[in-house]
Design a protein around this motif. Structure first.
Motif, PDB file in Angstrom:
ATOM      1  N   PRO A 176       0.835  -1.385  -0.024  1.00  0.00           N
ATOM      2  CA  PRO A 176      -0.016  -0.065   0.175  1.00  0.00           C
ATOM      3  C   PRO A 176       0.777   1.207  -0.002  1.00  0.00           C
ATOM      4  CG  PRO A 176       0.108  -1.034   2.052  1.00  0.00           C
ATOM      5  CD  PRO A 176       0.863  -2.034   1.355  1.00  0.00           C
ATOM      6  N   ASP A 177       2.014   1.251   0.698  1.00  0.00           N
ATOM      7  CA  ASP A 177       2.920   2.159   0.465  1.00  0.00           C
ATOM      8  C   ASP A 177       3.881   2.287  -0.660  1.00  0.00           C
ATOM      9  OD1 ASP A 177       4.876   4.056   1.350  1.00  0.00           O
ATOM     10  OD2 ASP A 177       5.048   3.669   3.292  1.00  0.00           O
ATOM     11  N   LEU A 178       3.776   3.465  -1.035  1.00  0.00           N
ATOM     12  CA  LEU A 178       5.010   3.699  -2.488  1.00  0.00           C
ATOM     13  C   LEU A 178       6.418   3.579  -2.492  1.00  0.00           C
ATOM     14  CD1 LEU A 178       3.903   3.911  -5.665  1.00  0.00           C
ATOM     15  CD2 LEU A 178       4.182   6.624  -5.134  1.00  0.00           C
ATOM     16  N   LEU A 179       6.761   3.966  -1.020  1.00  0.00           N
ATOM     17  CA  LEU A 179       8.041   3.842  -0.733  1.00  0.00           C
ATOM     18  C   LEU A 179       8.422   2.597  -0.694  1.00  0.00           C
ATOM     19  CD1 LEU A 179       8.708   7.123   1.251  1.00  0.00           C
ATOM     20  CD2 LEU A 179       9.511   6.541  -0.581  1.00  0.00           C
ATOM     21  N   ALA A 180       7.491   1.533   0.130  1.00  0.00           N
ATOM     22  CA  ALA A 180       7.795   0.189   0.124  1.00  0.00           C
ATOM     23  C   ALA A 180       7.824  -0.615  -1.237  1.00  0.00           C
ATOM     24  CB  ALA A 180       6.636  -0.457   0.733  1.00  0.00           C
ATOM     25  N   VAL A 181       7.069   0.027  -2.309  1.00  0.00           N
ATOM     26  CA  VAL A 181       7.323  -0.497  -3.717  1.00  0.00           C
ATOM     27  C   VAL A 181       8.562  -0.353  -4.310  1.00  0.00           C
ATOM     28  CG1 VAL A 181       6.366  -0.291  -6.279  1.00  0.00           C
ATOM     29  CG2 VAL A 181       5.005  -0.229  -4.313  1.00  0.00           C
ATOM     30  N   VAL A 182       9.187   0.849  -3.894  1.00  0.00           N
ATOM     31  CA  VAL A 182      10.445   1.546  -4.634  1.00  0.00           C
ATOM     32  C   VAL A 182      11.310   0.420  -3.706  1.00  0.00           C
ATOM     33  CG1 VAL A 182      12.002   3.223  -4.722  1.00  0.00           C
ATOM     34  CG2 VAL A 182       9.599   3.587  -5.165  1.00  0.00           C
ATOM     35  N   GLY A 183      11.267   0.331  -2.548  1.00  0.00           N
ATOM     36  CA  GLY A 183      12.189  -0.503  -1.566  1.00  0.00           C
ATOM     37  C   GLY A 183      12.450  -1.895  -2.352  1.00  0.00           C
ATOM     38  N   ARG A 184      11.154  -2.536  -2.722  1.00  0.00           N
ATOM     39  CA  ARG A 184      11.239  -3.847  -2.897  1.00  0.00           C
ATOM     40  C   ARG A 184      11.996  -3.899  -4.237  1.00  0.00           C
ATOM     41  NH1 ARG A 184       5.963  -7.177  -2.103  1.00  0.00           N
ATOM     42  NH2 ARG A 184       6.896  -8.496  -3.718  1.00  0.00           N
ATOM     43  N   ILE A 185      11.952  -2.944  -5.124  1.00  0.00           N
ATOM     44  CA  ILE A 185      12.816  -3.023  -6.288  1.00  0.00           C
ATOM     45  C   ILE A 185      14.103  -2.650  -6.194  1.00  0.00           C
ATOM     46  CG2 ILE A 185      12.901  -1.770  -8.611  1.00  0.00           C
ATOM     47  CD1 ILE A 185      10.145  -0.959  -8.604  1.00  0.00           C
ATOM     48  N   GLU A 186      14.560  -1.877  -5.195  1.00  0.00           N
ATOM     49  CA  GLU A 186      15.845  -1.640  -4.900  1.00  0.00           C
ATOM     50  C   GLU A 186      16.561  -3.078  -4.244  1.00  0.00           C
ATOM     51  OE1 GLU A 186      19.451  -0.106  -3.818  1.00  0.00           O
ATOM     52  OE2 GLU A 186      17.854   1.022  -4.957  1.00  0.00           O
ATOM     53  N   ARG A 187      15.808  -3.504  -3.303  1.00  0.00           N
ATOM     54  CA  ARG A 187      16.411  -4.901  -2.948  1.00  0.00           C
ATOM     55  C   ARG A 187      16.703  -5.846  -3.846  1.00  0.00           C
ATOM     56  NH1 ARG A 187      12.698  -3.418   1.150  1.00  0.00           N
ATOM     57  NH2 ARG A 187      11.245  -4.970   0.269  1.00  0.00           N
ATOM     58  N   SER A 188      15.743  -6.090  -4.741  1.00  0.00           N
ATOM     59  CA  SER A 188      15.818  -7.080  -5.859  1.00  0.00           C
ATOM     60  C   SER A 188      17.047  -6.625  -6.826  1.00  0.00           C
ATOM     61  CB  SER A 188      14.507  -6.949  -6.735  1.00  0.00           C
ATOM     62  OG  SER A 188      14.681  -7.961  -7.795  1.00  0.00           O
ATOM     63  N   LEU A 189      17.085  -5.473  -7.328  1.00  0.00           N
ATOM     64  CA  LEU A 189      18.431  -5.020  -8.037  1.00  0.00           C
ATOM     65  C   LEU A 189      19.769  -5.291  -7.377  1.00  0.00           C
ATOM     66  CD1 LEU A 189      16.724  -1.807  -9.804  1.00  0.00           C
ATOM     67  CD2 LEU A 189      17.054  -3.903 -10.857  1.00  0.00           C
ATOM     68  N   ALA A 190      19.726  -4.725  -6.176  1.00  0.00           N
ATOM     69  CA  ALA A 190      20.945  -4.922  -5.273  1.00  0.00           C
ATOM     70  C   ALA A 190      21.630  -6.485  -5.374  1.00  0.00           C
ATOM     71  CB  ALA A 190      20.781  -4.409  -3.814  1.00  0.00           C
ATOM     72  N   ARG A 191      20.394  -7.443  -5.258  1.00  0.00           N
ATOM     73  CA  ARG A 191      20.789  -8.864  -5.391  1.00  0.00           C
ATOM     74  C   ARG A 191      21.189  -9.297  -6.809  1.00  0.00           C
ATOM     75  NH1 ARG A 191      16.069  -9.429  -2.273  1.00  0.00           N
ATOM     76  NH2 ARG A 191      15.100 -10.087  -3.921  1.00  0.00           N
TER      77      ARG A 191
END
Length: 369
Positions: A176-191
């Motif tokens: 529900p939180d847009l910042l959380a959406v960005v955070g999940r993309i960030e974590r996936s790209l970091a891996r």
């Protein structure tokens, strides 16, 4: 037939006979083996007829006839190989088009109270996807959109774009939180990305009537277009790193609230648009182009801006370019469904203006269900 005419007029005979091999050789460029064989046999028959009419002595006519037949056989083989390559290429193109449609799905013209239009141009010849990406996802939290720019070009960039789109579509529906959406993309790209790879991003949302959220992760600032036609860049106050590089800087993206009333529009784009140069090496003035061509129909606006961009560069772009325009239609208030589905942003989140950078843009807007 030209060779026959010249031979009959000049009576030269033998010097013109080997040129009959040009027939089957040229036929191989457009015909299949059967067509090449027919042209070759016709050329051989003409060669034999001309040698009889010209009464060419010795073995020379036989040598010319053998040359025509040899070229016919070689041309037939070349035609068969060309046909096989074309069939394989057609199959590969069909698979590529299916993959491109799966990655860059068509965006509807209207979603709830919003009008949407997209223009995308890949730098690779005959490609429909490159390092830039976009998507629109209806979710319980409203519609969410993303426009992105992957570092690099070619197949590696397409692979990274597919990764970003896959994570975005999943997270946009769950979070529900847009910042959380960005955070999940960030974590996936970091891996999954290398140390030198990254994706730039800007995220936009409509949490309540008359308001727009913007989270910028290294992307060029979106353009906010008022109902009166004024165009202003949404400059970030606090820069944030591109996606995939947060661990190196320790900086986190922040949320910026903007007014967004009926008739207002926001344009998300990638640097392939603003860095397009003309023959004098001048960049394309996107804000000026939008101000000249803005209308109440996003599709018409982007069509005019895209045509203006191609005219500026001389007809061909040398980098991937994406444009996504979102317009709040008059009537249904923006944000109503977002309040029901996801509610207002958490009180503890920082609120700060959006920021310039490298490019993935995501937008969240209500009315998607």
């Amino acid at each position: 037939m030209v060779i026959v005419l010249v031979d009959l007029l000049t009576g030269a005979g033998l010097p013109w006979l080997p040129l009959m091999a040009a027939g089957p050789a040229l036929a191989a460029t457009t015909n299949g083996p059967r067509g090449v064989l027919c042209v070759g046999l016709f050329a051989a028959a003409l060669c034999a007829a001309l040698s009889t009419v010209s009464t060419v002595p010795g073995r020379e006519p036989v040598a010319a006839l053998c040359a025509v037949l040899a070229v016919t056989a070689a041309s037939g083989l070349a035609s068969e190989l060309r046909g096989r390559r074309e069939r394989v290429l057609a199959a590969v193109r069909s698979v590529a088009e299916a993959a491109q449609h799966a990655l860059l799905k068509p965006v509807p013209e209207t979603v709830g109270p919003f009008q949407v239009a997209v223009r995308y141009s890949a730098a690779a010849a005959e490609a429909r996807i490159g390092g830039d990406l976009y998507a629109l996802v209806p979710t319980p939290h409203g519609i969410r959109l993303i426009v992105g720019d992957v570092r690099g070009k070619g197949l590696p960039a397409v692979g990274t774009a597919a990764l970003v789109l896959g994570v975005f579509r999943e997270a946009a529906y769950d979070e529900p939180d847009l910042l959380a959406v960005v955070g999940r993309i960030e974590r996936s790209l970091a891996r999954n990305l290398g140390p030198d790879d990254f994706v730039t991003a800007v995220v936009v949302g409509c949490p309540r009537p008359g308001e727009l959220e913007v989270v910028n992760c290294g992307h060029a600032p979106p353009l906010l277009i008022s109902a009166a036609g004024d165009v202003e860049p949404v400059e970030p106050v606090r820069p944030a790193p591109p996606l995939g590089l947060r661990a190196l800087s320790g900086e986190h993206p922040e949320l910026h609230l903007l007014p967004f009333s009926n008739g207002d529009q926001i344009l998300l784009y990638t640097d392939g648009v603003t860095e397009a140069r003309d023959h004098e090496r001048e960049f394309y003035p996107l804000a000026e182009g939008v101000a000249r061509h803005v209308s109440e129909e996003p599709a018409r606006t982007l069509a005019a801006v895209h045509a203006d961009l191609l005219a500026h560069v001389g007809g061909r772009l040398h980098d991937d370019a994406a444009l996504l325009l979102l317009r709040q239609s008059a009537g249904e208030p923006a944000g109503g469904e977002a309040r029901e589905a996801g509610g207002a942003p958490d009180a503890g989140r920082d609120v700060a203006p959006a920021r310039r950078g490298t490019s993935t843009a995501a937008a969240t807007c209500p009315g998607g269900r």
